[in-house]
Write a protein that holds these residues in place. Sequence first.
Motif, PDB file in Angstrom:
ATOM      1  N   THR A   1       0.848  -1.186   0.000  1.00  5.69           N
ATOM      2  CA  THR A   1       0.000   0.000   0.000  1.00  5.69           C
ATOM      3  C   THR A   1       0.885   1.238   0.000  1.00  5.69           C
ATOM      4  OG1 THR A   1      -0.107   0.066   2.424  1.00  5.69           O
ATOM      5  CG2 THR A   1      -1.848  -1.136   1.314  1.00  5.69           C
TER       6      THR A   1
ATOM      7  N   ASN B   1       0.290   5.130   1.085  1.00  4.77           N
ATOM      8  CA  ASN B   1      -0.690   5.944   1.806  1.00  4.77           C
ATOM      9  C   ASN B   1      -0.114   7.350   1.980  1.00  4.77           C
ATOM     10  OD1 ASN B   1      -2.349   7.184   3.684  1.00  4.77           O
ATOM     11  ND2 ASN B   1      -2.284   5.521   5.171  1.00  4.77           N
TER      12      ASN B   1
ATOM     13  N   GLY C   1      -3.720   9.600   3.834  1.00  2.00           N
ATOM     14  CA  GLY C   1      -5.088   9.094   3.727  1.00  2.00           C
ATOM     15  C   GLY C   1      -5.545   8.874   2.296  1.00  2.00           C
TER      16      GLY C   1
ATOM     17  N   LEU D   1      -4.998   6.690  -0.806  1.00  2.00           N
ATOM     18  CA  LEU D   1      -4.435   5.335  -0.811  1.00  2.00           C
ATOM     19  C   LEU D   1      -4.364   4.734  -2.202  1.00  2.00           C
ATOM     20  CD1 LEU D   1      -6.737   3.884   2.022  1.00  2.00           C
ATOM     21  CD2 LEU D   1      -4.540   5.063   2.319  1.00  2.00           C
TER      22      LEU D   1
ATOM     23  N   TRP E   1      -7.847  -5.873   1.084  1.00  2.00           N
ATOM     24  CA  TRP E   1      -7.498  -4.842   2.067  1.00  2.00           C
ATOM     25  C   TRP E   1      -8.782  -4.291   2.666  1.00  2.00           C
ATOM     26  CZ3 TRP E   1      -2.436  -4.194   3.120  1.00  2.00           C
ATOM     27  CH2 TRP E   1      -1.499  -4.591   2.153  1.00  2.00           C
ATOM     28  N   ARG E   2      -8.774  -4.119   3.972  1.00  2.00           N
ATOM     29  CA  ARG E   2      -9.959  -3.547   4.637  1.00  2.00           C
ATOM     30  C   ARG E   2      -9.716  -2.049   4.805  1.00  2.00           C
ATOM     31  NH1 ARG E   2      -9.535  -8.412   8.873  1.00  2.00           N
ATOM     32  NH2 ARG E   2     -10.517 -10.018   7.588  1.00  2.00           N
ATOM     33  N   ILE E   3     -10.511  -1.248   4.129  1.00  2.00           N
ATOM     34  CA  ILE E   3     -10.294   0.188   4.125  1.00  2.00           C
ATOM     35  C   ILE E   3     -11.392   0.883   4.936  1.00  2.00           C
ATOM     36  CG2 ILE E   3      -9.991   2.234   2.674  1.00  2.00           C
ATOM     37  CD1 ILE E   3      -7.886  -0.032   2.280  1.00  2.00           C
ATOM     38  N   GLY E   4     -10.986   1.547   6.000  1.00  2.00           N
ATOM     39  CA  GLY E   4     -11.933   2.353   6.778  1.00  2.00           C
ATOM     40  C   GLY E   4     -12.084   3.711   6.122  1.00  2.00           C
ATOM     41  N   ILE E   5     -13.298   4.204   6.040  1.00  2.00           N
ATOM     42  CA  ILE E   5     -13.548   5.539   5.498  1.00  2.00           C
ATOM     43  C   ILE E   5     -13.818   6.479   6.682  1.00  2.00           C
ATOM     44  CG2 ILE E   5     -14.946   6.949   3.937  1.00  2.00           C
ATOM     45  CD1 ILE E   5     -13.381   4.651   2.538  1.00  2.00           C
TER      46      ILE E   5
ATOM     47  N   VAL F   1      -8.011   4.676  -3.505  1.00  2.00           N
ATOM     48  CA  VAL F   1      -9.115   5.196  -2.695  1.00  2.00           C
ATOM     49  C   VAL F   1      -8.717   6.591  -2.210  1.00  2.00           C
ATOM     50  CG1 VAL F   1     -10.687   4.749  -0.770  1.00  2.00           C
ATOM     51  CG2 VAL F   1      -9.462   2.844  -1.826  1.00  2.00           C
ATOM     52  N   VAL F   2      -9.487   7.595  -2.627  1.00  2.00           N
ATOM     53  CA  VAL F   2      -9.170   8.963  -2.227  1.00  2.00           C
ATOM     54  C   VAL F   2     -10.417   9.613  -1.639  1.00  2.00           C
ATOM     55  CG1 VAL F   2      -8.418  11.243  -3.000  1.00  2.00           C
ATOM     56  CG2 VAL F   2      -7.367   9.202  -3.969  1.00  2.00           C
ATOM     57  N   THR F   3     -10.247  10.239  -0.486  1.00  2.00           N
ATOM     58  CA  THR F   3     -11.359  10.936   0.166  1.00  2.00           C
ATOM     59  C   THR F   3     -11.044  12.422   0.273  1.00  2.00           C
ATOM     60  OG1 THR F   3     -11.960   8.976   1.449  1.00  2.00           O
ATOM     61  CG2 THR F   3     -12.739  11.095   2.288  1.00  2.00           C
TER      62      THR F   3
ATOM     63  N   THR G   1     -15.684  10.068  -1.238  1.00  2.58           N
ATOM     64  CA  THR G   1     -14.652   9.045  -1.433  1.00  2.58           C
ATOM     65  C   THR G   1     -14.801   8.472  -2.831  1.00  2.58           C
ATOM     66  OG1 THR G   1     -14.680   8.466   0.914  1.00  2.58           O
ATOM     67  CG2 THR G   1     -13.754   6.827  -0.601  1.00  2.58           C
TER      68      THR G   1
END
Lengths: 131, 324
Positions: free
Chosen positions: B188, B190, B193, B195, B206-210, B230-232, B266
């Motif tokens: 990964t 990162n 934040g 990713l 992969w477990r991704i928390g938002i 993954v982009v927030t 996200t």
Amino acid sequence: MAVTRLWARLTRLDRAIVLSLLGLCLVGMLRTRSTGPGDWLIVERSGDIVFRARLGSDQSARLSGPIGETLLIVQDGRVRVESSPCRDKVCIGMGEIRFPGELLACVPNRILITIPGVRPEGEVGYDLLSR
Amino acid sequence: MLVAAVALLWQALPKPHRDPQQLVRTRMLMGTVVEIRILDDDPDRFQSAVDRAFAEMARLEEMLSPHYPESEISRLSMPQEFDTPSRETLAVLRIGQEVAAASKGAFDLGLGNLTRLWGFVEGGSRVPASGEIATALRGVGVGDVTIRQGRVVKSRADLALDVGGVAKGYAIDRAVALLKQAGVESATVNAGGDLRLIGDRRGRPWRIGIQHPRRSGDILLRLDLTDRAVVTSGDYERFFAVDGKRYHHILDARTGYPATGCQSVTVIAADAGLADALATAAFVLGPEAGLEMLSQFPDVDGLLVAADGEVVTTPGLKERLQWP
């Protein structure tokens, strides 16, 4: 019995070496037992380690960086940035960390605070946080 | 006995607290902390690949940051012509152009003067007067930055570029390309934040928390993903308050003020550069128009938290959300 016979054959110097080594083993084992992942925090400034502390002992630390002092608080096994000279206070907004592998950072003041280690799987329910 | 004692001592000495199958390294780059994590039976063989990935991100930062007066973006923002932008800068601008067009100008590459005016570049954040905003928006709009035969053409000589909505994601993509080239199969990257996931987490996704946009320290939900970016973008990231009102850094190119339709967006895509720009654009557009824009992009999913806290998603994502 065999140990007693062996011990009797050793010179004083041999005995001193063996006892010293066993003592060192004991100290090492005790240290290993008392310092698992997540027990420590490390602060790096521009890549150099400038501060270490146990998470278990409540304390504060003033960390100097290029734009001023960052105040770090260790309390109840958690770490947070209490005050910072940076503009956006993102480091304060990052909240608290307590698990191995977590970090706090003040980019303008070049301060990176980490709890070394790898977070045990399932501890917080995710591998990475998108924010 | 001596050998046995030494062996015992070696065993008893405190070991560095690391998983032998993980290599984790961090660097401060692009205004944030970048962490590269590699999972492998022998992850140390990728140390030099990680060095190269960080070096590439540092090189791109010098090229794309408005904080460096000699960066290509700074030089392209000057009234004088700059004839030789690199292919990397052109690639970033092309991603921005694509999203600017899809968002009908909600996202714009020509907001350099506006972000500087609000104090989001050099500090001194303040709410500008409406006349100042109108001045900063002169020349801003769809097609304000175009590329013709390898040259960047601006609508006005004094238009300043802002690639903050693409650059970090693009740099992540470049780092990932180098890691993959070196043979990395599970990793990964990162960047604060934002990713990018390489492969899976050795046998599982992969477990991704938002991040929950209103509860620091909590996650809104979890997504299980493999080989994605993954982009927030959220209004909680960078902001200042005046008279109790919050002003955040995601500016609506059409009004010159912080966008108000969302708390966070996200985006999940194949590339972080595109995901980065789309997250900003969808945030500005708001939940309804934002979802509509995202649907134009194949292989892209999105999750938008509206200003009132309601969560809406693209159809492909709905069944995959895991609520805490």
